[in-house]
Design a protein around this motif. Structure first.
Motif, PDB file in Angstrom:
ATOM      1  N   SER A   1      45.537  36.891  38.895  1.00 41.32           N
ATOM      2  CA  SER A   1      45.411  37.716  38.227  1.00 41.32           C
ATOM      3  C   SER A   1      44.042  36.165  37.680  1.00 41.32           C
ATOM      4  CB  SER A   1      46.708  36.788  37.124  1.00 41.32           C
ATOM      5  OG  SER A   1      46.354  37.114  36.189  1.00 41.32           O
ATOM      6  N   ARG A   2      43.549  37.880  36.536  1.00 36.86           N
ATOM      7  CA  ARG A   2      42.535  37.317  35.028  1.00 36.86           C
ATOM      8  C   ARG A   2      42.359  35.689  34.519  1.00 36.86           C
ATOM      9  NH1 ARG A   2      36.893  40.145  33.988  1.00 36.86           N
ATOM     10  NH2 ARG A   2      37.005  41.318  36.209  1.00 36.86           N
ATOM     11  N   ASP A   3      43.763  35.359  35.053  1.00 33.00           N
ATOM     12  CA  ASP A   3      44.252  34.253  33.829  1.00 33.00           C
ATOM     13  C   ASP A   3      44.368  33.216  34.157  1.00 33.00           C
ATOM     14  OD1 ASP A   3      44.900  35.919  31.309  1.00 33.00           O
ATOM     15  OD2 ASP A   3      47.422  35.987  32.212  1.00 33.00           O
ATOM     16  N   LEU A   4      43.961  33.259  35.563  1.00 28.76           N
ATOM     17  CA  LEU A   4      44.462  32.004  36.605  1.00 28.76           C
ATOM     18  C   LEU A   4      42.977  31.727  37.215  1.00 28.76           C
ATOM     19  CD1 LEU A   4      46.075  30.139  37.428  1.00 28.76           C
ATOM     20  CD2 LEU A   4      46.561  31.635  39.596  1.00 28.76           C
ATOM     21  N   THR A   5      41.997  32.960  37.121  1.00 27.59           N
ATOM     22  CA  THR A   5      40.970  32.588  38.327  1.00 27.59           C
ATOM     23  C   THR A   5      39.258  32.525  37.636  1.00 27.59           C
ATOM     24  OG1 THR A   5      40.327  33.262  40.717  1.00 27.59           O
ATOM     25  CG2 THR A   5      41.384  35.894  38.817  1.00 27.59           C
ATOM     26  N   ILE A   6      39.260  33.447  36.720  1.00 29.18           N
ATOM     27  CA  ILE A   6      37.913  32.779  35.943  1.00 29.18           C
ATOM     28  C   ILE A   6      37.186  31.921  35.933  1.00 29.18           C
ATOM     29  CG2 ILE A   6      36.559  33.861  34.595  1.00 29.18           C
ATOM     30  CD1 ILE A   6      37.593  35.880  36.166  1.00 29.18           C
ATOM     31  N   GLN A   7      36.723  31.537  37.055  1.00 28.55           N
ATOM     32  CA  GLN A   7      36.100  29.839  37.090  1.00 28.55           C
ATOM     33  C   GLN A   7      34.658  29.905  36.420  1.00 28.55           C
ATOM     34  OE1 GLN A   7      38.150  30.929  39.280  1.00 28.55           O
ATOM     35  NE2 GLN A   7      39.476  28.883  37.667  1.00 28.55           N
TER      36      GLN A   7
END
Length: 402
Positions: A305-311
């Motif tokens: 999920s992008r809520d967790l993994t856009i660094q």
């Protein structure tokens, strides 16, 4: 029933290797696989798709020049000879610059360059494969989800025979140049077709195939319970069958290696029986694996999920800076040890399962191990295994770094 003994003298050694590998990569994260989600556009609308094109729009993906700049920076900052680039999607063959990009990545001296495809465009034009191999593609994965009926219901198109012809073409022409594998998702449409499908793949000369239940993410999540979830008995049968075929392969009685592809930790017994030591499950996203998403965002994995993994954003900053400084979330697993994971006896081997089954707070939404424990008297079989019990005791004595 499984013919092999999951608790042979080999197993404690394999477990020790597995734990040792985990400890080493947690201490020294090093990029080994870079997944490029080249596009989310696709020529199919499979209901089991992990990465549907719902949020894709024309003009939203990296241009050729933007992609080249990003990968050139990565090759400059890191050692490309140690990094496999996996080009995926969506359907990457829809990018008009795919051949150009494969050649560019190959010329940058990345260790290997692979393309994951549903094979439809290959079937329409075999010369596309020729051009990709000539450009430097060294790894190819093609989805084959069942026989004619199962394939049609899973993929929505009647392309099974054409895909088999594609595989036959690749094997006959590029067996020494291209590492080819297939990927098969098992669901209620095709679960009874898998043995026959694998025999067909053997007949055409394929050497390696991956099999996996459908992941409960993406488009599949809304219809998973109704269409795709395997019953405990079906899951048990699949694991038993894979274990038997691996034992036959090991003994030279079956010419193709079949592995259960990772959709999570499924317990010591079945991890050891259905996978090689290199592929015993451990979610290495953000540790040895990272991704460039279709719009240039930097993530651990497109499936998370992008809520967790856009660094970060490769259009605005160098990938290496983000890799070195912003993936701690994935490198310290202790924050995931909660809920069912908190007191799990197999945490040491698993370290929290796949990140694509975690929400933004780190809560586990699905655990394959839980499902596996419903079958085969799992806990009783572990307790009665003297060799594995000994292995547990010895492994617990190892220092735990993270």
């Amino acid at each position: 029933m499984i013919n092999s003994n999951p608790y042979s003298n080999e197993m404690p050694r394999r477990l020790r290797e597995h734990i040792g590998n985990i400890e080493q990569i947690l201490i020294r994260p090093k990029l080994r696989t870079l997944v490029w989600e080249a596009t989310r556009n696709c020529n199919l609308s499979c209901r089991h798709c992990c990465i549907p094109k719902a949020d894709w729009r024309i003009g939203s993906e990296l241009t050729t020049q933007q992609a080249k700049r990003i990968f050139a920076e990565i090759a400059e900052d890191l050692n490309p000879k140690e990094i496999h680039v996996a080009i995926t999607g969506g359907e990457p063959t829809l990018r008009k610059d795919l051949i150009e990009m494969v050649k560019f990545l190959s010329d940058l001296s990345f260790k290997t360059v692979g393309v994951d495809s549903n094979g439809i465009n290959y079937a329409k034009d075999l010369s596309l494969l020729d051009k990709l191999v000539e450009a430097g593609m060294t790894v190819g994965t093609i989805g084959v989800d069942g026989l004619r009926e199962g394939y049609k219901k899973t993929r929505g198109v009647d392309y099974f025979n054409k895909i088999i012809n594609v595989l036959r073409y690749v094997i006959s022409k590029y067996s020494d140049m291209l590492y080819l594998t297939t990927f098969t998702v098992v669901n209620n449409y095709n679960k009874n077709e898998i043995p026959e499908l694998m025999e067909i793949l053997v007949d055409i000369g394929l050497k390696y195939a991956r099999v996996s239940p459908v992941s409960k993410i993406g488009r599949a999540a809304s219809v998973y319970e109704r269409l795709y979830k395997l019953s405990p008995q079906d899951l048990y049968s699949l694991l038993q069958w894979i274990a038997n075929k691996r034992e036959e392969y090991k003994c030279g009685k079956f010419p193709m290696e079949i592995e259960l592809s990772d959709d999570g930790w499924c317990g010591l017994k079945y991890e050891l029986l259905t996978k090689s030591i290199e592929h015993i499950f451990f979610c290495a996203t953000g540790i040895t694996v990272a991704s460039i998403l279709y719009d240039g965002k930097i993530s651990a994995c497109p499936h998370i999920s992008r809520d967790l993994t856009i660094q970060g954003d490769a259009l605005k900053e160098r990938f290496s800076d983000v890799w070195n400084n912003r993936f701690q979330l994935f490198r310290n697993k202790n924050w995931l040890k909660k809920g069912k994971c908190k007191n799990c006896e197999e945490w040491l081997y698993c370290r929290g399962g796949p990140m694509h089954y975690r929400d933004k707070n780190g809560t586990m939404k699905r655990c394959i191990y839980d499902e596996v424990k419903e079958v085969d008297h799992y806990e009783e079989s572990l307790k009665s295994a003297e060799a594995l019990t000994t292995a547990r005791i010895k492994i617990k004595d190892l220092p735990i770094i993270a």
